[in-house]
Design an enzyme around this catalytic site. Structure first.
Site, mmCIF file in Angstrom:
data_model
loop_
_atom_site.group_PDB
_atom_site.id
_atom_site.type_symbol
_atom_site.label_atom_id
_atom_site.label_comp_id
_atom_site.label_asym_id
_atom_site.label_seq_id
_atom_site.Cartn_x
_atom_site.Cartn_y
_atom_site.Cartn_z
ATOM 1 C CG ASP A 53 -13.666 1.456 0.556
ATOM 2 O OD1 ASP A 53 -12.611 1.982 0.158
ATOM 3 O OD2 ASP A 53 -14.472 0.897 -0.207
ATOM 4 C CB SER A 54 -8.068 2.239 1.921
ATOM 5 O OG SER A 54 -8.184 3.528 2.498
ATOM 6 C CE LYS A 122 -13.299 7.620 -2.171
ATOM 7 N NZ LYS A 122 -13.568 6.343 -2.854
ATOM 8 C CD GLU A 188 -7.475 3.699 -6.541
ATOM 9 O OE1 GLU A 188 -8.509 4.088 -5.965
ATOM 10 O OE2 GLU A 188 -6.734 2.800 -6.096
HETATM 11 O O1 KIV Z 1 -10.527 4.045 0.223
HETATM 12 C C1 KIV Z 1 -9.657 4.861 -0.118
HETATM 13 O O2 KIV Z 1 -8.666 5.100 0.577
HETATM 14 C C2 KIV Z 1 -9.828 5.531 -1.398
HETATM 15 C C3 KIV Z 1 -8.697 6.384 -1.888
HETATM 16 C C4 KIV Z 1 -7.660 5.525 -2.488
HETATM 17 C C5 KIV Z 1 -9.146 7.429 -2.826
HETATM 18 O O3 KIV Z 1 -10.819 5.370 -2.039
#
Ligand code: KIV
Length: 290
Positions: A53-54, A122, A188
């Site tokens: 979700d980044s 995730k 993280e």
């Molecule tokens: O959203 C994302 O990119 C993440 C990673 C930093 C693990 O959750």
């Protein structure tokens, strides 16, 4: 011990990931949000691709990960799917799409599998939701430590587990996610020494991002590691390329060529047989006289 990337055509599986942990072979994971970046991840031989979700920030321009919708994440995930055949594809459940109830969590997870072709999903924290999703047939990757969807509640984007109590809370959360059936967990922004202590208790593969070297694998956000964006980046990022700089140089050169008429050149133009051109001109001339 072989650290070779997986051969193309032999898809990464959950059991191969577990095997990698058992053999001490580091797991390489990266984010991707579209077809070309997924193709590059495939060609580079990474083990796991996360449509994080980044992407809310890196490709959609939101100020945080919070606003991104399930529909937006599904578009990004489906595009990444089309660029991949070997790495395991994990879709990130966005904020507000799984917390309310097991039913909501299962319905969202099923959409990621059915509509976007994800192999797994995730989620951040939420061991109960993880258990429900796993029971409903979708593999779950957990995420503890700095969980950006709830960064405000955690006091901002800062390292977690920096007191004995907070470190114990991270360990407990990881153990709950493991017990709930998660096939892997992201750690993280946790002090490396805390990770070292927790690793002894973890049976599933642990993928670190700012959690030190002792995890079973590492993940970075594609735009951070390739330098695709110009903003600041967390301490734990290592930059391997300056793609934004290259893009800027290319676009500036293009705009300059257009303005000076250096582009397009004869090599970029289509041709027409001279006799056809002559006939065209003749027809236009005849029409003008009529
Ligand atoms: O959203 C994302 O990119 C993440 C990673 C930093 C693990 O959750």
């Amino acid at each position: 011990m072989s650290h070779a990337p997986p051969a193309k055509g032999r898809p990464m599986t959950l059991s191969k990931l577990a095997e990698k942990k058992a053999l001490g072979e580091p797991i390489a994971m990266v984010t991707a949000y579209d077809y070309p970046s997924a193709q590059v991840a495939e060609a580079a031989g990474v083990d796991v691709v996360l449509v994080g979700d980044s992407g809310a920030m890196t490709v959609l321009g939101y100020p945080s990960t919070v606003p991104v919708s399930v529909d937006e994440m599904l578009v990004l995930s489906a595009a990444a799917r089309r660029g991949l055949s070997t790495p395991l594809l994990v879709g990130d459940l966005p904020f507000g799409s799984y917390e309310a109830s097991d039913e909501q969590a299962i319905a969202t997870a099923h959409r990621f599998v059915k509509e976007a072709g994800c192999d797994a999903v995730k989620l951040e924290g939420s061991a109960d939701r993880a258990r429900a999703i796993v029971k409903a047939g979708v593999p779950v990757m957990g995420h503890v430590g700095l969980t950006p969807q709830t960064a405000t509640a955690l006091g901002g984007y800062r390292a977690q587990g920096r007191t004995a109590e907070r470190a114990k809370a991270v360990l407990d959360e990881a153990l709950e996610l493991q017990e709930a059936g998660s096939f892997a967990i992201v750690f993280e922004a946790i002090p490396a020494e805390v990770t070292d202590v927790i690793m002894g208790r973890m049976e599933v593969p642990i993928i670190g991002i700012g959690a030190g070297p002792s995890t079973d694998g590492q993940v970075l956000v594609l735009h951070d590691l390739l330098g695709i964006h110009g903003g600041s980046q967390p301490k734990f990022v290592k930059r391997y390329a300056d793609v934004r700089g290259e893009m800027l140089r290319g676009l500036q050169a293009y705009a300059e060529d257009v303005r000076t008429r250096a582009f397009p050149g004869p090599e970029h133009a289509y041709g027409i047989a001279p006799e056809e051109l002559a006939r065209l001109k003749e027809q236009l001339h005849d029409r003008q006289r009529a």
